[in-house]
Design an enzyme around this catalytic site. Structure first.
Site, short mmCIF file in Angstrom:
data_model
loop_
_atom_site.label_atom_id
_atom_site.label_comp_id
_atom_site.label_asym_id
_atom_site.label_seq_id
_atom_site.Cartn_x
_atom_site.Cartn_y
_atom_site.Cartn_z
CG HIS A 191 -2.37 -0.68 0.43
ND1 HIS A 191 -2.34 -2.21 0.61
CD2 HIS A 191 -3.33 -0.45 -0.26
CE1 HIS A 191 -3.23 -2.52 -0.38
NE2 HIS A 191 -4.13 -1.24 -0.58
CD GLU A 432 -9.35 -8.91 -3.61
OE1 GLU A 432 -8.53 -7.87 -3.95
OE2 GLU A 432 -10.14 -8.46 -2.88
CG ASP A 456 -4.95 -9.19 -2.60
OD1 ASP A 456 -4.12 -9.10 -1.92
OD2 ASP A 456 -5.72 -8.10 -2.11
CB CYS A 503 -10.08 -1.98 -9.48
SG CYS A 503 -10.26 -3.37 -8.32
#
Ligand code: PEP
Ligand code: MG
Length: 573
Positions: A191, A432, A456, A503
């Site tokens: 992140h 994911e 993921d 995404c």
């Protein structure tokens, strides 16, 4: 010139700046005493260090714009309050007085005592507060360490070198004006990396030992695309990179003319370009760049760096502000994706293997007190604009059914309470987990849309922790297994006649857009900074040609022709 290091480039873009090595977490504090007459001086030294830590925090706080989320400000406020706390500040002074300890050692002993108290607490939330103690103590230790040395409080234009950085560090340092960062650890899908891209900070991660190899203040070139760090650079090389920076800036300016033009391929096939958002500045850029929609709103950042959980009203106010700020642009709000790499104090159980543990929808279904306020707030905020709900990390249909039951029950309660809410909100799921991708046909029958989360999906399919740089060499979005899973999901969506978007970071990378268009993907969601680059790329592609070539490739996956076919497709833009 010397080649200083090679790591993983995580942001397109080059930066030039002076190195600023963050010492945080690297100071070794050993027992040390002083002579009796030095005690008053030592206490003064300690008080100065506390003042210095306070000044620094206050100056960071002032640089954070009004619009920035209150959680970052609250995080800094908590630390400022702790700098006035007697348990942290008076106790070391007493230790210096009583035992003639050096300030560093007195502070260290008091920290250990406090951490021990937190460790014995039953409340998991209070237990994790020890991180704040550690953080504040580190700030004071750093100030003590720097006394007498030339300090470098102003980070404007600096290249930060650190062992690792948290997402909060990244946001705070952006506001301090850093130009780039390099870390020893971390992966491209962490992140921190995603945030760096979103904030447009050139960065390279996974450059082992870099904080020990370079000197404070030396001029560095950071190539965030190729993952290269150069030091001791001669004038010609510097000029070369400066020209590169100017050209990139010119190209970015030229791309602004694409704003408002519909994204299509050469032959006019319409593609939807959506934004991934999380920070307030993302809302502004989504609107200015006229994204077709927000394909992913990461809400877990509302939970980070704060004390306590946001209540329903805070959720509601935040979502309403985002929805209204988007001025009619439809938004997909992802329900909480806490756990694994998105840890939040006190709300996730310790897990041996967090990525495979109680995260995202699993955690939400288990902890209604976390989930309920969010669901209520989304339903209420959705009367202010077009909203979809998206569930992260689905692995079986029971999760979808349970979520739908929660939403139905929440609507019933809101109606009973007389609170207005939106009745018809599309519910979609993130694909994911490989199991979900392989069952995409079943999910398509129960959901209104699907979104492929490649960050993921790649992690789970290739069994590589997305934040572990040691296994980064295995990160491969073009692995045949990944391509097959993506294709399966796109086909399932088509068969069920529901939209499928992507995404994950792969969607915003021009290296993969031709292939994804060839596979039939028509909705891409990416950080706002990539929207115009993706649009430019699409204008140069022929969907028909790519579709033919991709069909051929999918039949030859893993064969000797695989690489050649793939190359041809990826080179097409
Ligand atoms: C993903 O996994 O691809 C994704 C978009 O979600 P996140 O990166 O927030 O886990
Ligand atoms: Mg994900």
């Amino acid at each position: 010139m010397s080649f200083a290091g090679n790591g993983i480039g995580i942001t397109r873009g080059i930066a030039i700046g002076e190195a600023h090595i963050l010492q945080r977490g690297m100071l070794e504090i050993t027992p040390r005493s002083i002579e009796q007459p030095e005690i008053p001086f030592e206490i003064e030294r300690f008080r100065d260090a506390v003042c210095c830590a306070r000044d620094r925090l206050q100056s960071v706080r002032q640089k954070i714009p009004e619009s920035t989320r209150s959680d970052i400000v609250a995080f800094i406020d908590t630390h400022l309050l702790m700098l006035n706390d007697a348990a942290l500040i008076q106790a070391p002074i007493d230790l210096i007085k009583q035992h003639a300890y050096a300030a560093e050692w007195a502070l260290q002993l008091q920290k250990e005592a406090l951490v021990q108290v937190f460790d014995t607490m039953d409340d998991p939330y209070l237990r994790t507060r020890k991180d704040d103690v550690e953080h504040v103590v580190n700030q004071i230790q750093k100030a003590l360490h720097e006394q007498g040395e030339e300090t470098d409080g102003d980070l404007t234009g600096k290249v930060i070198l650190a062992q690792d950085l948290t997402p909060a560090d990244t946001i705070v340092m952006r506001h301090q004006g850093i130009t780039a960062f390099i870390t020893e650890f971390g992966g491209p899908m962490s992140h921190t990396a995603i945030l760096a891209r979103s904030l447009g900070i050139p960065a390279v991660v996974g450059v082992h030992s870099i904080t020990r190899l370079l000197r404070q203040g030396e001029v560095l070139v950071v190539d965030g695309e190729h993952g290269v760090v150069l030091a001791d650079v001669d004038r010609r090389t510097l000029d070369h990179y400066r020209r590169h920076i100017h050209t990139a800036a010119d190209q970015a300016t030229q791309r602004l003319s694409l704003i408002g033009k519909p994204a299509t391929t050469k032959e006019g096939v319409r593609v939807s370009l959506m934004a991934n958002i999380e920070l307030p500045e993302d809302i502004e850029s989504t609107r200015v760049l006229k994204a077709d929609a927000v394909g992913l709103y990461r809400t877990e950042f509302l939970y980070m760096n704060r004390q306590g959980m946001p209540d329903e009203e805070e959720h509601y106010r935040t979502y309403r502000k985002v929805i209204e700020g988007l001025d009619g642009i439809p938004i997909t709000i992802r329900t909480l994706d806490l756990g694994a790499d998105k840890q939040v104090d006190g709300c996730t159980a310790a897990s041996c293997n967090p990525a495979l543990g109680l995260r995202a929808i699993r955690l939400c279904l288990k902890e209604p007190k976390i989930f309920q306020p969010q669901i209520r707030a989304i339903l209420r905020a959705a009367i202010h604009g077009p909203v979809r709900i998206m569930i992260p990390m689905l692995s079986n249909l029971q999760e979808v059914r349970k979520l739908k039951a929660i939403i139905a029950e929440t609507k019933r309660q809101l109606a009973e309470e007389g609170l207005p809410y939106a009745d018809h909100i599309p519910i979609g799921g993130m694909i994911e987990v490989p199991a979900a991708a392989l069952s995409a046909d079943a999910f398509s029958k129960e959901l209104d849309f699907l979104s492929i989360g490649t960050n993921d999906l790649i992690q789970y399919t290739l069994a590589i922790d997305r934040v572990d740089d040691e296994v980064n060499y295995l990160y491969d979005p073009l692995h045949p297994a990944i391509l097959r899973l993506i294709q399966t999901v796109i086909e399932a969506g088509k068969a069920a006649d529901i939209p499928v978007s992507m995404c994950g970071e792969m969607a915003g990378d021009p290296r993969y857009i031709p292939l994804l268009v060839g596979m039939g993907l028509r909705e891409f969601s990416m950080q706002p900074g990539s929207l115009l680059i993706a649009k430019e790329c699409l204008f140069s592609l022929s969907a028909e040609k790519l579709s033919k070539q991709t069909r051929k490739l999918m039949k030859k996956l893993g064969s000797s022709k695989h690489e050649r076919l793939l190359d041809k497709i990826c080179r097409l833009h």
